[in-house]
Design a protein around this motif. Structure first.
Motif, PDB file in Angstrom:
ATOM      1  N   THR A  52       0.847  -1.184   0.000  1.00  0.00           N
ATOM      2  CA  THR A  52       0.000   0.000   0.000  1.00  0.00           C
ATOM      3  C   THR A  52       0.882   1.233   0.000  1.00  0.00           C
ATOM      4  O   THR A  52       2.105   1.153   0.041  1.00  0.00           O
ATOM      5  CB  THR A  52      -0.897   0.012   1.247  1.00  0.00           C
ATOM      6  N   TYR A  58      -0.400  -5.632   0.732  1.00  0.00           N
ATOM      7  CA  TYR A  58      -1.839  -5.790   0.574  1.00  0.00           C
ATOM      8  C   TYR A  58      -2.307  -7.127   1.157  1.00  0.00           C
ATOM      9  O   TYR A  58      -3.379  -7.223   1.742  1.00  0.00           O
ATOM     10  CB  TYR A  58      -2.211  -5.777  -0.916  1.00  0.00           C
ATOM     11  N   TYR A 117      -5.465  -5.273  -3.574  1.00  0.00           N
ATOM     12  CA  TYR A 117      -4.691  -6.260  -4.335  1.00  0.00           C
ATOM     13  C   TYR A 117      -5.474  -6.800  -5.535  1.00  0.00           C
ATOM     14  O   TYR A 117      -4.912  -7.027  -6.603  1.00  0.00           O
ATOM     15  CB  TYR A 117      -4.271  -7.425  -3.430  1.00  0.00           C
TER      16      TYR A 117
END
Length: 259
Positions: A52, A58, A117
């Motif tokens: 992130t 993620y 994701y």
């Protein structure tokens, strides 16, 4: 006297400059022959997980394995490959008009589980599979490089209009286009909604299942999640109600986000 002192000072200054220059030159030679190892993260590293904006991953490999416990190996392989490469993944759900409501529900569940994701797009088209491959497919944003394609092949819209053989050919065309965009794409099928007194439509659905098995294409069958009388989840036009969309979407959600 002063002139001699000035000459002596200049001689000392020149000597100091020559010594300093020689030492600097030697230091540069030493650095060139003994470079320090780089400690940064280079582009050759491929074992990082996508992160992130604040640097946190993620998803972990363990979380991915848990979420995909109900998925087919094709899906697991492509998602794991993207995670291992430090990349995010994209999915698109394609089908007739009602697929939008299904995809919206799936997207919410996937976002809650996978975060950023894995993203889910939808492409709903109101027509037959013939019309889709001829007029609709080129408008799909294939440049998004979808790693997973879930295709509802317009079987209900095809009823009495498009032959089973032609529908199968259209499935192959869509899969081929998906593979052109992403060679290792996970291509899946899902049937449209069930209807009461199905007649020939039931034959079409069975043919779809047979084709999926023959071609080793995973098929997500949501019909098992509907009541024995599907009209309970359909409106007068045989379109799914909110309950019908939930029944359909929940099957896909359970496939991609194992509980």
């Amino acid at each position: 006297m002063r002139k001699g002192l000035l000459v002596a000072l200049l001689t000392l200054l020149c000597g100091a400059i020559l010594v300093f220059s020689y030492m600097s030159y030697q230091e540069k030679l030493n650095q060139a022959s003994n470079p320090e190892p780089e400690t940064g993260t280079g582009s050759e590293q491929t074992d990082e997980q996508p992160t992130t904006d604040i640097g946190e991953p993620y998803l972990t490999a363990e979380e991915l394995a848990a979420f995909t416990a109900n998925a087919d190996q094709k899906v697991i392989d492509v998602l794991k490959a993207r995670l291992d490469a430090g990349e995010t993944a994209q999915m698109v759900v394609i089908g007739s008009a009602d697929i939008q409501g299904v995809a919206d529900r799936l997207a919410n569940a996937v976002q809650e589980a996978y975060g950023e994701y894995l993203t889910v797009d939808a492409f709903a088209y109101d027509g037959t599979s013939t019309e889709f491959v001829n007029n609709g497919m080129q408008h799909l944003a294939w440049t998004n490089a979808y790693d997973i394609v879930v295709y509802e092949p317009f079987t209900l819209n095809n009823n009495g209009v498009v032959t089973i053989e032609d529908e199968r050919a259209h499935i192959a065309q869509v899969e081929e286009r998906a593979m052109e965009a992403v060679p290792d794409v996970a291509f899946l099928l899902t049937p449209p909604q069930p209807i009461p007194n199905a007649g020939y439509y039931q034959t079409q659905i069975q043919s779809l299942k047979d084709y999926a098995q023959q071609q080793s294409i995973p098929l997500i069958d949501h019909w098992t999640n509907w009541p024995e009388d599907p009209s309970e989840y359909l409106d007068e036009s045989h379109r799914p109600t909110e309950q019908g969309l939930d029944a359909w979407a929940n099957t896909l959600i359970n496939y991609f986000v194992a509980q």
